[in-house]
Design a protein around this motif. Sequence first.
Motif, mmCIF file in Angstrom:
data_model
loop_
_atom_site.group_PDB
_atom_site.id
_atom_site.type_symbol
_atom_site.label_atom_id
_atom_site.label_comp_id
_atom_site.label_asym_id
_atom_site.label_seq_id
_atom_site.Cartn_x
_atom_site.Cartn_y
_atom_site.Cartn_z
ATOM 1 N N ASP A 537 0.851 -1.190 0.000
ATOM 2 C CA ASP A 537 0.000 0.000 0.000
ATOM 3 C C ASP A 537 0.886 1.239 0.000
ATOM 4 O OD1 ASP A 537 -1.491 2.286 1.311
ATOM 5 O OD2 ASP A 537 -3.123 0.809 1.187
ATOM 6 N N ALA A 538 0.617 2.150 -0.940
ATOM 7 C CA ALA A 538 1.478 3.322 -1.096
ATOM 8 C C ALA A 538 1.432 4.244 0.119
ATOM 9 C CB ALA A 538 1.086 4.092 -2.352
ATOM 10 N N LEU A 619 0.779 0.395 -4.588
ATOM 11 C CA LEU A 619 -0.540 0.636 -5.161
ATOM 12 C C LEU A 619 -1.302 1.666 -4.317
ATOM 13 C CD1 LEU A 619 -1.813 -2.922 -6.212
ATOM 14 C CD2 LEU A 619 -0.599 -1.208 -7.583
ATOM 15 N N THR A 620 -2.143 2.455 -5.003
ATOM 16 C CA THR A 620 -2.929 3.509 -4.348
ATOM 17 C C THR A 620 -4.398 3.103 -4.291
ATOM 18 O OG1 THR A 620 -1.406 5.178 -5.191
ATOM 19 C CG2 THR A 620 -3.565 5.947 -4.440
ATOM 20 N N SER A 630 0.508 12.396 -7.876
ATOM 21 C CA SER A 630 1.531 11.817 -7.005
ATOM 22 C C SER A 630 1.595 10.301 -7.176
ATOM 23 C CB SER A 630 1.237 12.167 -5.542
ATOM 24 O OG SER A 630 -0.024 11.634 -5.139
ATOM 25 N N THR A 631 0.432 9.684 -7.505
ATOM 26 C CA THR A 631 0.407 8.227 -7.669
ATOM 27 C C THR A 631 1.254 7.789 -8.852
ATOM 28 O OG1 THR A 631 -1.801 8.080 -6.704
ATOM 29 C CG2 THR A 631 -1.095 6.244 -8.109
ATOM 30 N N LYS A 656 0.317 9.239 -19.517
ATOM 31 C CA LYS A 656 0.338 8.498 -18.250
ATOM 32 C C LYS A 656 -1.079 8.392 -17.663
ATOM 33 C CE LYS A 656 5.021 10.106 -17.031
ATOM 34 N NZ LYS A 656 5.816 10.881 -16.048
ATOM 35 N N ILE A 657 -1.837 9.486 -17.797
ATOM 36 C CA ILE A 657 -3.207 9.474 -17.282
ATOM 37 C C ILE A 657 -4.074 8.535 -18.118
ATOM 38 C CG2 ILE A 657 -5.212 10.903 -16.759
ATOM 39 C CD1 ILE A 657 -3.338 13.273 -16.474
ATOM 40 N N VAL A 658 -3.843 8.566 -19.445
ATOM 41 C CA VAL A 658 -4.578 7.660 -20.322
ATOM 42 C C VAL A 658 -4.335 6.214 -19.894
ATOM 43 C CG1 VAL A 658 -4.765 6.789 -22.687
ATOM 44 C CG2 VAL A 658 -4.592 9.257 -22.257
ATOM 45 N N LYS A 659 -3.099 5.905 -19.561
ATOM 46 C CA LYS A 659 -2.755 4.546 -19.157
ATOM 47 C C LYS A 659 -3.529 4.147 -17.907
ATOM 48 C CE LYS A 659 1.431 1.807 -18.846
ATOM 49 N NZ LYS A 659 1.937 1.435 -20.136
#
Length: 696
Positions: A537-538, A619-620, A630-631, A656-659
């Motif tokens: 856990d992040a 993982l977040t 930040s994630t 990155k957001i698309v991913k």
Amino acid sequence: AQMTEIEVRRLVKTAPEKELLVLSSQMIQENYLYQAEIVVDKLLEFDPNSCNYNYRKGFVVIGNSGDYQRAIPFLEKAKEKIRQNYDMYSTKEKSAPPDVLFHLGKAYHLNEELDKAKGMYNRFLEESREKSELLDVALLNIKQCDVAKREIASPKSAIVENVGPTVNTAGPEYSPVVSLDGTSLYFTSRRGWEDGSTDELRNPMNNQYPEDIFVSYQDSDGAWTEPTKLDFCEYDLNEATISVSADERTVYVYRDATGGGDIYLSEFENNRFKEINPLDFTEVNTKNWETHCTMTPDGQNMYFVSDRPGGFGGRDIYRIVKLPNGEWSKAQNLGPTINTPYDEDSPFIGVNNKNLYFASNGDQSMGGFDIFLTVRDENNNWSNPINLGYPINSTGDDIYYTTTVDGLNGYLSSFRKGGHGEKDIYEILNDYLGNKPVSSIRGTLFTAEGDDVPDYMEVRITCLNCQNKDEQIINPRVKMGNYFAVLKRCKDYKVDIIRNGEIIKSENFVTLCNGDNEEIQKKHFVGEYLLAGTVADAKTMEMLEASTVEFVDPKSNTVFAAFSTNGEGAFTSDYLKDKTLGDRIEFLVRVSKDNYLKQTFVVDTVLGMQNTLQLEYLLTKKDIGVDIASTIQLNPIYFDLDKFNIRPDAALELDKIVKIMNDNPDIKIELGSHTDCRASASYNIRLSDRRAKSSA
């Protein structure tokens, strides 16, 4: 009863001259020369000018330690008064016997004062009694002085270097055996054990420790490392090196356990040399004296030394041959071309099975044993031996010569000026004794962490087009993983690396056909890389059990392996089991768990000296208000002045957001945009809106 050194030293403090004279005479006759010197030193205090006492001093010095330079002044003093009817037990005897002339001649001989040596030898022949056992030796030594004068006048180009104090000590070191690749040096030494267990075992005759066998390895700079004692050595017995097999898995040892002196061997197994056992070749060990042997690298011929009846005089060199049925032939004397009426010893056969080096104390020596070379032709005839010359040979004993594969680098033992002790080991560099043409392979097995190579590793070298099956099985050295083998010329070969009976790597190569030497070098990675990872856990760093981990091919976007983390949030994979040092590893790792954002990570690395590739992922949780930036380590998105089009650097961040959105199609993302304050508020609101929509 034999006295201890402490008892002798205590006695000389109070005993009268007469008693000490008798005691020293008895000790000299019984060959207790070390203790005799203690007594003689006291006698010299009584009468420092006595030719008798000076003779005794010179005799015990040169007889016990061979230190001819220290002996010369005493012997020169002693020869001033010589008497034929010398009485060694009389206190009235102030003269020396005629033998002083022989011993002074020998000291001059060793000191390379050859004309003075011949003068002393000739005087000895004139003044000595006809029955003296030294007469024949003096005649031989005169011939050797002439050989020495000739050789010293025409020195060879060889370089002779003491191997230094790491190997050589104040005590004697001798019988060196160098490995064919030149990186291991086995030798005999009379040095005390570090635990003190040999301190009470010094020989009262010469004050020397028992013999033990040591090995030293060359480091990456070519320096010899601190020697280590071989496992089978026993503190209360003498073990002396004879030779070592080409793969260094068999050590041949001399031990005098039966009174005659025999050849033993020890095999390397389970990371150590086993206890030694007598050589079971019936033609070698007899009730007579067998001192030395050498095996050809192919294991088909053994040469050995024996003083058995039927030879040409003293110790002779013999040969046995492995027959087609696997048995060994009868022992055959190498004949009068090599063996003389004197002693021959320490044979060493070159890798070409033709060059035979040996030591001889005959009339072609410069003094004592010299190293000679004879070459076998195709009809099994040996050439007339040649003296290797000065400075390889000296006027003292030069013996136990062995060489590396090319014959240009050798080692011997000798007592020379500037040494560290009674006998030292010397390295010989030359440019005229080479073996040509010779092919060899030098390989190294290694693991990622640099650990010892497991003892169960084997290297199989097979000649693919030799007339007869030619296959060598070699166990690499455990500490360094090295292996070495001599190969046939102009042949196809395959090398297999075998672990627990299974071939893990194979490689083919061809040896040269021309007249040049070649050394084929190979490196084989034999370790196994491990891939291990954790998921946590992040925010809380709690390890996440039952997380799904998928390995994805980046080109086809297909999953080729999947795992679930255990109770400790960990997973392992054998994905790297067939990979080797320097391999590039590229794939995607997709990690997911209920109520957490699914994420995809890139693995792009080159395998190095760490044998575990450790992956750690955070993982977040899918909580409202989680900062996606930040994630996924999102950098700010910038726009040009008064613009709302997406720049290339911003597109990379948006991807990155698309991913994240593709991996997690159920999540909702809030996106905001703003401008600076360089226009009106209403204009900036409209520009911010356009920028947000472009980003969306």
